[in-house]
Design an enzyme around this catalytic site. Structure first.
Site, mmCIF file in Angstrom:
data_model
loop_
_atom_site.group_PDB
_atom_site.id
_atom_site.type_symbol
_atom_site.label_atom_id
_atom_site.label_comp_id
_atom_site.label_asym_id
_atom_site.label_seq_id
_atom_site.Cartn_x
_atom_site.Cartn_y
_atom_site.Cartn_z
ATOM 1 N N ASN A 7 6.492 -1.799 8.110
ATOM 2 C CA ASN A 7 6.721 -1.279 6.766
ATOM 3 C C ASN A 7 7.538 0.010 6.918
ATOM 4 O OD1 ASN A 7 6.580 -0.291 4.195
ATOM 5 N ND2 ASN A 7 4.347 -0.380 4.028
ATOM 6 N N ARG A 90 8.075 -5.722 5.467
ATOM 7 C CA ARG A 90 7.762 -5.572 4.044
ATOM 8 C C ARG A 90 9.008 -5.107 3.299
ATOM 9 N NH1 ARG A 90 5.182 -0.657 0.840
ATOM 10 N NH2 ARG A 90 5.029 -1.717 -1.148
ATOM 11 N N HIS A 180 3.521 -4.990 -5.928
ATOM 12 C CA HIS A 180 2.210 -5.183 -5.275
ATOM 13 C C HIS A 180 1.841 -6.663 -5.144
ATOM 14 C CE1 HIS A 180 1.122 -1.104 -7.292
ATOM 15 N NE2 HIS A 180 1.500 -0.867 -6.047
ATOM 16 N N ARG A 241 3.538 8.691 -12.370
ATOM 17 C CA ARG A 241 4.452 7.897 -13.212
ATOM 18 C C ARG A 241 3.875 7.718 -14.614
ATOM 19 N NH1 ARG A 241 4.851 3.013 -9.036
ATOM 20 N NH2 ARG A 241 4.620 4.386 -7.257
ATOM 21 N N GLU A 386 -2.564 -5.821 2.643
ATOM 22 C CA GLU A 386 -1.198 -6.312 2.479
ATOM 23 C C GLU A 386 -0.580 -6.720 3.814
ATOM 24 O OE1 GLU A 386 0.702 -3.872 -1.032
ATOM 25 O OE2 GLU A 386 -0.917 -2.728 -0.141
#
Ligand code: ADP
Length: 398
Positions: A7, A90, A180, A241, A386
């Site tokens: 990643n 990823r 996600h 956010r 993940e």
């Protein structure tokens, strides 16, 4: 079979080496400050941890050091690089160019670099840099790209379209892509396993609540809608956010604050969310202690967050025409009882019987059921993984 999961960020590179027979993590770690003075690799392996402080001017050097750590005489877990059967990378955004996990060849890299960078300008170039570095250092090892967006590729048109001129959608690919995906896929399939049911028979709402949060409607194992949009700015308010906001309010704010388009979006990404509301922190642990100490803006931030998550749960139950299971996952989903309680309170009409006591049990990293026995809708906490999804998808493709 051993799969290396990578990643890569712009100045970081996290990795895990996973043994696919046992699905155990053999080694993991991360490089920090790549290309910045003071580079660091923290590597965990065979019963120990080692910190490498060698200079890492680029990702190639970083991946070389990762391989050194994997082969290290003390903490190493492999004898030769050939033991790594493949590398799964990823990638945050695929646009409409990739619908599923893809084996890398020159054409794939070309599409990744030429078409997808503008969809995730911070993330996708970093992933491509990490990929090229790995290919240089391990030229004979197969590589795959695993996209955060793939799981959402099954959304119907009516769910992913925005109400804009159709020609602009066609020309520019402006639509909802979600994020996600690997996490939503993992926890929904774990939920089915835990409930001993066929995933085809289940209607699940998965709530991935972390610094970035997204909620997904999973009907029969397939994503039918999700809260994030063209970018991960959409949906519920998050750490920093804003989540969904009227586009006209953005233009108004930009004018009042003298911000360019780009600066306005940066403001919405970095200065808003629960950090903006509380004026204190983006971290839910701070918000919870703030609320306990009587800080009203922390309480408001927590209230807004749970309310917005609940709104998606209700909307997605309606979209799927029913609900069998709600799953909470990621940093907040796994660790913040008050958020789970506030989301589930008042959902009795849907068949949710929430177990407040079970909700407070300590997180031991296992799957926990927090609905009462006999509740029509099961509520589960499922730790996400993940990296394991990336490794599984890579192994499957090979
Ligand atoms: P991301 O992966 O999107 O950066 P995480 O899934 O790690 O984010 O979630 C981070 C959030 O989880 C933070 O707001 C943090 O406060 C919250 N959290 C609450 N309790 C814990 C805990 N015990 N460990 C880690 N994160 C926690």
């Amino acid at each position: 079979m051993k799969i290396l999961v990578v990643n890569a960020g712009s100045s970081s590179l996290k990795y895990q080496l996973i043994d696919m027979e046992t699905e155990k993590v053999l080694a993991k770690g991360g490089c920090e400050r790549i290309g910045i003075p003071g580079s660091l690799l923290k590597a965990k392996g065979n019963g120990g941890e080692k910190i490498y402080t060698e200079d890492m001017p680029d990702h190639k050097k970083a991946i070389r050091l990762v391989l050194d750590a994997l082969l290290d005489k003390d903490i190493g877990v492999i004898k030769s690089m050939d033991e790594i059967d493949a590398v799964g990378h990823r990638v945050v955004a695929s646009g409409e160019y990739f619908k599923k996990t893809t084996l890398v060849d020159e054409n794939v890299i070309k599409t990744l670099e030429e078409k997808t960078f503008e969809l995730a300008p911070l993330h996708n170039p970093a992933a491509a840099t990490g990929l090229r570095a790995c290919m240089d250092v391990m030229p004979n090892t197969p590589m795959t790209l695993v996209f955060d967006t793939s799981f959402h590729a099954t959304m119907p048109e009516k769910a992913y379209m925005y109400g804009i001129d159709y020609n602009d959608y066609k020309e520019y690919g402006v639509r909802k892509y979600g994020a996600h995906g690997t996490s939503h896929k993992f926890v929904s399939s774990e939920a089915a396993k835990y409930l001993n049911k066929n995933i085809e028979d289940l209607k699940i709402v998965t709530c991935h609540l972390g610094n970035g949060s997204s909620i997904t409607a999973v009907d029969g194992g397939k994503c039918v809608d999700t809260s994030m949009g063209f970018t991960p700015l959409a949906g519920v308010l998050m750490g920093t956010r804003s989540g969904d906001i009227d586009a006209s309010a953005v233009e108004f704010l930009a004018r009042k604050k003298g911000l360019s388009h780009t600066d306005a979006v940066t403001y919405l990404n970095k200065k808003c969310g629960v950090a903006g509301i509380s004026g204190l922190s983006s971290d839910f642990r701070d918000l919870c202690s703030g609320m306990e100490n009587g800080n009203e803006r922390c309480a408001l931030a927590l209230d807004m967050f749970a309310y917005q998550v609940k709104r998606f749960v209700g909307a997605y139950a309606a979209v799927m025409g029913g609900l069998d299971c709600i799953v909470f996952t990621a940093g907040i989903g796994e660790n913040t009882p008050t958020v789970r309680e506030d989301v589930c309170t008042g959902l009795e009409f849907l068949g949710v019987e929430f177990d407040s006591k079970a909700n407070l049990a300590i997180n031991d990293g296992s799957i926990r059921e927090i609905s009462k026995p006999g509740s029509k809708v099961k509520v589960l906490i499922i730790p996400t993984n993940e990296e394991l999804v990336i490794a599984r998808e890579t192994a499957e493709l090979l």
